[in-house]
Design a protein around this motif. Structure first.
Motif, PDB file in Angstrom:
ATOM      1  N   LEU A 186       0.821  -1.209   0.000  1.00 23.34           N
ATOM      2  CA  LEU A 186       0.000   0.000   0.000  1.00 23.34           C
ATOM      3  C   LEU A 186       0.857   1.262   0.000  1.00 23.34           C
ATOM      4  N   VAL A 187       1.926   1.258   0.770  1.00 21.54           N
ATOM      5  CA  VAL A 187       2.810   2.427   0.833  1.00 21.54           C
ATOM      6  C   VAL A 187       3.495   2.660  -0.511  1.00 21.54           C
ATOM      7  N   VAL A 188       3.989   1.595  -1.121  1.00 19.62           N
ATOM      8  CA  VAL A 188       4.667   1.718  -2.418  1.00 19.62           C
ATOM      9  C   VAL A 188       3.696   2.222  -3.482  1.00 19.62           C
ATOM     10  N   ILE A 189       2.480   1.671  -3.486  1.00 17.87           N
ATOM     11  CA  ILE A 189       1.483   2.090  -4.475  1.00 17.87           C
ATOM     12  C   ILE A 189       1.095   3.549  -4.264  1.00 17.87           C
ATOM     13  N   ALA A 190       0.915   3.952  -2.996  1.00 21.73           N
ATOM     14  CA  ALA A 190       0.559   5.344  -2.698  1.00 21.73           C
ATOM     15  C   ALA A 190       1.666   6.288  -3.154  1.00 21.73           C
ATOM     16  N   PHE A 191       2.920   5.910  -2.919  1.00 22.43           N
ATOM     17  CA  PHE A 191       4.061   6.729  -3.365  1.00 22.43           C
ATOM     18  C   PHE A 191       4.079   6.827  -4.884  1.00 22.43           C
ATOM     19  N   TRP A 192       3.842   5.684  -5.555  1.00 27.89           N
ATOM     20  CA  TRP A 192       3.818   5.664  -7.023  1.00 27.89           C
ATOM     21  C   TRP A 192       2.702   6.556  -7.572  1.00 27.89           C
ATOM     22  N   ALA A 193       1.517   6.465  -6.969  1.00 31.35           N
ATOM     23  CA  ALA A 193       0.383   7.264  -7.439  1.00 31.35           C
ATOM     24  C   ALA A 193       0.602   8.754  -7.219  1.00 31.35           C
ATOM     25  N   LYS A 194       1.302   9.094  -6.123  1.00 27.80           N
ATOM     26  CA  LYS A 194       1.502  10.501  -5.772  1.00 27.80           C
ATOM     27  C   LYS A 194       2.648  11.143  -6.540  1.00 27.80           C
ATOM     28  N   CYS A 195       3.681  10.371  -6.799  1.00 31.95           N
ATOM     29  CA  CYS A 195       4.915  10.976  -7.280  1.00 31.95           C
ATOM     30  C   CYS A 195       5.237  10.708  -8.746  1.00 31.95           C
TER      31      CYS A 195
END
Length: 349
Positions: free
Chosen positions: A83-92
């Motif tokens: 979830l953290v990796v996906i959130a970072f990918w979606a944001k950045c």
């Protein structure tokens, strides 16, 4: 080491899935029995009846007092990492989005452990493997599939609200610039609508009621009345078969067998067979798992894509083509991939 007899047992568990898939495909593409509207209706039957009863049945028969909390903790850590990796990918990144974040979470986290994982783990690690797979399947149904359903309903409700707002605006101010702007419902109202939808969705209750009964029955040594058990089983036993049948119908309605294209298929396979097990390995090592328990934890994360994730995606209209391709090709690839992981992990002590 796993033998040919063990491989055969896994194949025996997998072949019926493809029989149901081919029957569903043929009923639309070759025999013209069902239309697109009827295909959608069958998917809704699976989504709202057979799957909730299926999850109730398998979760009601476990022993919740003997669950391996360290393995469940490792699984939770792995999902949090994803979830953290996906959130970072979606944001950045420019390619990241809420919709693809949901699908990426499904591809990397949600497995079809009961159908393929159980015979596979039994062949490799005996009853220990079976018990751990069933326990993680119950946690997946209670927590992670419920989280997926929440994300999907949030997206669908927001889109419905935007569409209604746009329609109201265009009827008041005549195709105008305001009618094409960014509308959304107030967040509190949106959340209320989402929770109302979840409250009326039987998938929100199936596994929760099942695990609740498992606590009661194991605490006081009770059994479900025969009529209740039979009523549940007559529908739940059709759960996996009807889900695969629905997927076959969906495939037949697409222009190509690989509906999402080769590049997305490769991405799905990487997320399913590399990212998922890698995250689980990190979580397992973090909580101190060792020996066969560590190996089972990693290998069960490399079994095929969850069929339920496709059913939810189809019902909510989000990348069903990607999920169907992941289930179909993932089920074929899972056997050699799992055996490869098994061989590599033999060097781990």
């Amino acid at each position: 080491m796993i033998g040919w007899g063990d491989v055969y047992k896994v194949v025996v568990a997998m072949v019926p899935l493809y029989v149901a898939l081919i029957l569903g495909y043929g009923s639309v593409r070759w025999w013209r029995i069902f239309s697109r509207e009827q295909s959608d209706a069958i998917n809704r039957l699976v989504c709202y009846f057979t799957l909730p009863l299926f999850t109730f049945e398998f979760s009601a028969h476990i022993d919740p007092f003997n669950m391996n909390l360290l393995v469940i903790g490792a699984d939770t850590i792995s999902k949090f990492i994803i979830l953290v990796v996906i959130a970072f990918w979606a944001k950045c990144t420019t390619k990241g989005s809420y919709c693809w974040s949901i699908t990426s979470f499904s591809l990397s986290s949600l497995t079809n452990a009961l159908v393929v994982g159980v015979p596979l783990m039994k062949a490799m690690y005996g009853q220990l493997g079976v018990d751990l797979v069933v326990q993680l399947s119950v946690v997946q149904a209670i927590l992670w599939l419920s989280l997926l359903l929440f994300f999907l309903e949030f997206r669908r409700t927001r889109i419905e609200g935007i569409n209604k707002d746009v329609e109201a605006t265009t009827s008041t101010v005549q195709s105008s610039a305001a009618s094409t702007g960014d509308h959304s419902i107030p967040f509190c109202k949106l959340m209320k609508l989402v929770w109302l939808k979840l409250a009326t969705n039987p998938n929100s209750y199936g596994c929760v009621l099942g695990i609740s009964w498992a606590f009661i029955s194991n605490r006081w040594n009770l059994e479900l009345p025969g009529m209740v058990e039979g009523s549940i089983q007559i529908m739940s036993r059709a759960g996996t078969g009807t889900a695969m049948f629905s997927m076959g119908m969906f495939m037949a309605l697409q222009e190509k067998v690989i509906a999402c294209g080769a590049s997305l298929t490769v991405v799905g396979m990487v997320l399913r067979f590399i990212a998922g097990p890698a995250a689980m390995a990190i979580g397992a090592i973090a909580v101190g798992l060792r020996g066969d328990v560590l190996k089972v934890s990693i290998i069960q994360a490399a079994v095929p894509q969850s069929i339920t994730s496709f059913i939810f995606a189809k019902e909510c209209g989000l990348h069903a083509d990607v999920l169907s391709t992941a289930v179909i090709f993932g089920t074929i690839a899972s056997l050699p991939v799992s055996i490869a992981y098994y061989a590599l992990l033999e060097f781990v002590h």
